[in-house]
Motif scaffolding. Structure first.
Motif, PDB file in Angstrom:
ATOM      1  N   ILE A   2       1.132  -1.004   0.106  1.00 53.11           N
ATOM      2  CA  ILE A   2       0.254  -0.211  -0.021  1.00 53.11           C
ATOM      3  C   ILE A   2       0.966   1.421  -0.313  1.00 53.11           C
ATOM      4  O   ILE A   2       1.283   1.512   0.724  1.00 53.11           O
ATOM      5  CB  ILE A   2      -1.140   0.148   1.124  1.00 53.11           C
ATOM      6  N   GLU A   3       0.569   2.070  -1.039  1.00 53.85           N
ATOM      7  CA  GLU A   3       1.795   3.099  -0.757  1.00 53.85           C
ATOM      8  C   GLU A   3       0.121   4.981  -0.973  1.00 53.85           C
ATOM      9  O   GLU A   3      -0.693   4.630  -1.534  1.00 53.85           O
ATOM     10  CB  GLU A   3       1.665   3.615  -1.963  1.00 53.85           C
ATOM     11  N   ILE A   4       0.479   5.505  -0.238  1.00 55.46           N
ATOM     12  CA  ILE A   4      -0.310   6.390   0.871  1.00 55.46           C
ATOM     13  C   ILE A   4       1.141   7.551   0.528  1.00 55.46           C
ATOM     14  O   ILE A   4       1.200   8.317   1.329  1.00 55.46           O
ATOM     15  CB  ILE A   4      -1.326   6.757   1.711  1.00 55.46           C
ATOM     16  N   LYS A   5      -0.073   8.401  -0.865  1.00 51.90           N
ATOM     17  CA  LYS A   5       0.733   9.796  -1.098  1.00 51.90           C
ATOM     18  C   LYS A   5      -0.225  10.998  -0.786  1.00 51.90           C
ATOM     19  O   LYS A   5      -1.212  11.382  -1.325  1.00 51.90           O
ATOM     20  CB  LYS A   5       0.816   9.557  -2.389  1.00 51.90           C
ATOM     21  N   ASN A   6       0.768  12.081   0.528  1.00 48.75           N
ATOM     22  CA  ASN A   6      -0.363  13.654   0.860  1.00 48.75           C
ATOM     23  C   ASN A   6      -1.485  12.918   0.589  1.00 48.75           C
ATOM     24  O   ASN A   6      -2.199  14.352  -0.015  1.00 48.75           O
ATOM     25  CB  ASN A   6       0.121  13.739  -1.009  1.00 48.75           C
ATOM     26  N   LEU A   7      -2.369  12.168   1.521  1.00 52.76           N
ATOM     27  CA  LEU A   7      -3.598  12.222   1.669  1.00 52.76           C
ATOM     28  C   LEU A   7      -4.088  13.219   2.251  1.00 52.76           C
ATOM     29  O   LEU A   7      -3.392  13.821   4.126  1.00 52.76           O
ATOM     30  CB  LEU A   7      -3.969  10.539   2.478  1.00 52.76           C
ATOM     31  N   TYR A   8      -4.670  13.633   2.113  1.00 46.72           N
ATOM     32  CA  TYR A   8      -6.217  14.654   2.912  1.00 46.72           C
ATOM     33  C   TYR A   8      -7.214  14.365   3.305  1.00 46.72           C
ATOM     34  O   TYR A   8      -7.424  14.060   2.400  1.00 46.72           O
ATOM     35  CB  TYR A   8      -6.394  15.647   2.100  1.00 46.72           C
ATOM     36  N   ASN A  20       1.584  10.265   4.667  1.00 45.64           N
ATOM     37  CA  ASN A  20       3.033   9.490   3.298  1.00 45.64           C
ATOM     38  C   ASN A  20       2.858   8.300   4.450  1.00 45.64           C
ATOM     39  O   ASN A  20       3.444   8.193   5.400  1.00 45.64           O
ATOM     40  CB  ASN A  20       3.782  10.185   3.156  1.00 45.64           C
ATOM     41  N   LEU A  21       2.491   7.459   3.614  1.00 48.03           N
ATOM     42  CA  LEU A  21       2.897   5.254   4.139  1.00 48.03           C
ATOM     43  C   LEU A  21       2.873   4.743   3.093  1.00 48.03           C
ATOM     44  O   LEU A  21       2.953   4.975   1.976  1.00 48.03           O
ATOM     45  CB  LEU A  21       2.104   5.014   4.937  1.00 48.03           C
TER      46      LEU A  21
END
Lengths: 352, 258
Positions: A2-8, A20-21
């Motif tokens: 799983i890639e989490i990019k700059n989530l708001y 970011n994970l």
């Protein structure tokens, strides 16, 4: 993966900021944080129950940000188990495969196999409201993993259970994770749970990921005071580095001098020491413990197996009940608190 | 000691007895009087084609109104149960209003909207006639019975934990499938109860129907007319027949719900 990019995400009382994970394939990843940090919201967003205001979510190399939950192939387990009350155990477990139009014989074989693995075969025709918490959670696990999800998401799965069942199910979770080689993301506020299960931990506070690392690093080397106090570092001392001797920093803390392993050569610092890293003795220790401070016991708090001692010099130490009895510790007693230079974690004091 | 602990329950039983006997006496007295003193009248009423067609029409139109309430009320109830939006309180009060408005007032309002020159009656006049016609009965019944359907169904949807829908989605169910495979089956008792309530309310409606569609006559209009013309002796047999039919239907309904 799983890639989490700059989530708001702004969602009423909860919000997520700049998340970011990167969670590796097959990893058991724990998101640890206090209540209200937004952990569940993050997990539900990975599952697709909410759409982000900004940012992207990738699962197994595919951008799934706009995918509905049913196309993400994730398993979800809630704290309250969320079994379908109108279906019996078999009905619950077969819910997913039946939707996917898999052959009846295959569903039957697989569900029997999973129920046998989890030891719930004898419950197959019972309805959820007749099951204990632990049994319900096992059914929820079976229901989630039978669809062979690429990611298993767990929202405080053990919090509603009693201690004993927690211990049993924690082992079960670890074991299921190993045999199924599932990428798991587990959200909790319980440090013990995180420490035992996690390959890596992300600490979340106020909607932000504040630290990511191996369990040992999170608990012994918190990045700042907030994280330190959340992960149970009860001793947070302020001091100033006076100089270095043999690679060990000499830190002036009020009227005492401490020796600590430190990356910094000078300046104002904070020192974190876990209460269980402090050794209490009646006489001055001449061992490998590099710091030994005298103090008087002003308070003793019983936590069952361990007792927390509050000393008049501000330190808090934890001792086992047995050693407290051996040392005949009581309030008003003078003792020595010793701790190693390596069990101290030194961080630079933030400028306000 | 036992008596002391159950004092409250005994007291409650006494009070319950009063309200129950009040309802039972009012309902049972006409039935018993009819059977004791007017059995022949009752049987001839049971064979009167006008009476039978009126009762049939009442049950049928009320069922149709309930069907329409289902079609449009289930989505509304779901939205009210799941979503917060600006003006939600207002919408909820509007839904409850038909319960509180005197039904004669409702009848006047319905008449002014659905007559040949009314806001809805006029544009529909080439296709449907509401005034003194079956569609008029149905809209009048729908107006007064809609809250009795929407409220329990909303409560039913509220009782379904959204987590269950989330889990169903993660297991591969689309929004629609999660709704009809999880939400509806769990809220099913509430939906049945809404159907029963709204249907019963439709059967019992008089004033609103009277003003918009005196003809064709529904049971309550017929009973009213017979009462004016022949008094108790002429109206009571129909009233008793309607009561028995409704009782039968509601009892079978309750047994299905279980």
């Amino acid at each position: 993966m799983i890639e989490i990019k700059n989530l708001y995400k702004d969602w009423g009382a909860f919000s997520l900021k700049e998340i970011n994970l990167e969670i590796k394939r097959g990893e058991y990843f724990v998101i640890l944080g206090p209540t209200g940090a937004g952990k569940t919201l993050l997990l539900e967003m990975i599952a697709g129950f909410h759409s982000p205001d900004k940012g992207e979510i990738w699962i197994d190399g595919e951008d799934m940000t706009t995918y509905p939950p049913e196309e993400r192939n994730v398993g979800f387990i809630y704290q309250d188990y969320s079994l379908f009350p109108h279906l019996n155990v078999i009905g619950n477990i077969r819910f997913g495969p039946e939707l996917k139009g898999i052959f009846k014989e295959d569903i039957e074989r697989e569900s029997n196999e999973i129920m046998r693995l989890l030891g719930i075969s004898h419950l197959s025709h019972r309805y959820p409201n007749t099951l204990s918490g632990g049994e319900q959670q096992k059914v929820a696990i079976a229901r989630a993993i039978i669809t062979r999800p690429s990611v298993l998401l767990l929202d405080e799965p053990l919090s509603a259970l009693d201690r004993r069942t927690q211990d049993l199910l924690r082992e079960e979770l670890k074991w299921v994770h190993q045999i199924e080689e599932l990428t798991s993301v587990h959200v909790t506020h319980d440090q013990t749970e995180a420490m035992i299960l996690a390959d890596r931990i992300a600490v979340m506070m106020d909607g932000r990921i504040v630290q990511v690392g191996a369990p040992h690093d999170i608990f012994n080397k918190p990045l700042n005071e907030d994280i330190a106090s959340f992960v149970g570092v009860e001793n947070i001392l302020e001091g100033e580095i006076k100089g270095k001797r043999d690679g060990i920093a000499i830190i002036d803390v009020g009227d005492i001098e401490l020796n600590a392993v430190s990356d910094y050569g000078e300046g104002e610092v904070k020192i974190f020491v876990r209460p269980e890293d402090i050794l209490i003795s009646k006489k001055m220790q001449e061992s490998s413990a590099r710091n030994s401070i005298r103090g008087k016991i002003i308070e003793m708090t019983n936590f069952g197996v361990v007792i927390h001692l509050q000393l008049d010099n501000g330190l808090i130490a934890s001792v086992t009940k047995l050693s407290a009895e051996d040392l005949k510790l009581r309030i008003g007693e003078e003792v020595y608190a010793s701790f190693k230079a390596t069990s101290m974690h030194v961080v630079k004091k933030r400028r306000l | 000691m036992r008596i002391k602990q159950e004092k409250m329950l005994i007291f409650f039983c006494m009070l319950s007895f009063f309200i129950l006997s009040f309802i039972i006496i009012v309902l049972a007295e006409p039935i018993f009087s009819q059977f004791l003193f007017g059995l022949n009248d009752f049987f001839s009423t049971c064979r009167d084609p006008e009476v039978l067609s009126c009762i049939g029409l009442t049950i049928g139109t009320s069922f149709l109104a309930t069907g329409i309430a289902c079609l449009f009320g289930i989505p509304l109830a779901y939205i009210l149960a799941r979503k917060e939006f600006f003006g939600k309180r207002m919408v909820e009060s509007v839904i409850d209003l038909p319960i509180m408005v005197p039904h004669m007032v409702a009848g006047i309002a319905l008449f002014s909207v659905f007559n040949r020159h009314g806001m809805i009656g006029a544009p529909f006049s080439p296709i449907i006639r509401f005034f003194d016609a079956i569609p008029g009965i149905v809209v009048a019944m729908l107006f007064v019975s809609a809250p009795f359907f929407i409220n329990p169904v909303r409560e039913g949807f509220q009782s379904v934990d959204p987590h269950l829908e989330n889990v169903a989605r993660s297991l591969g169910a689309s929004e629609w499938k999660a709704f009809y495979k999880v939400t509806v089956p769990i809220a099913y008792r509430y939906i049945l109860s809404g159907i029963g309530m709204s249907w019963g309310r439709g059967i019992s409606e008089f004033a609103a129907v009277l003003l918009l569609a005196y003809y064709p006559m529904v049971a309550s209009t017929l009973i009213y007319e017979r009462f004016l013309m022949y008094g108790l002796a002429g109206s009571r047999p129909i009233a008793v027949l309607l009561m028995l039919i409704c009782l039968g239907i509601f009892l079978s309904f309750r047994s299905v719900r279980r």
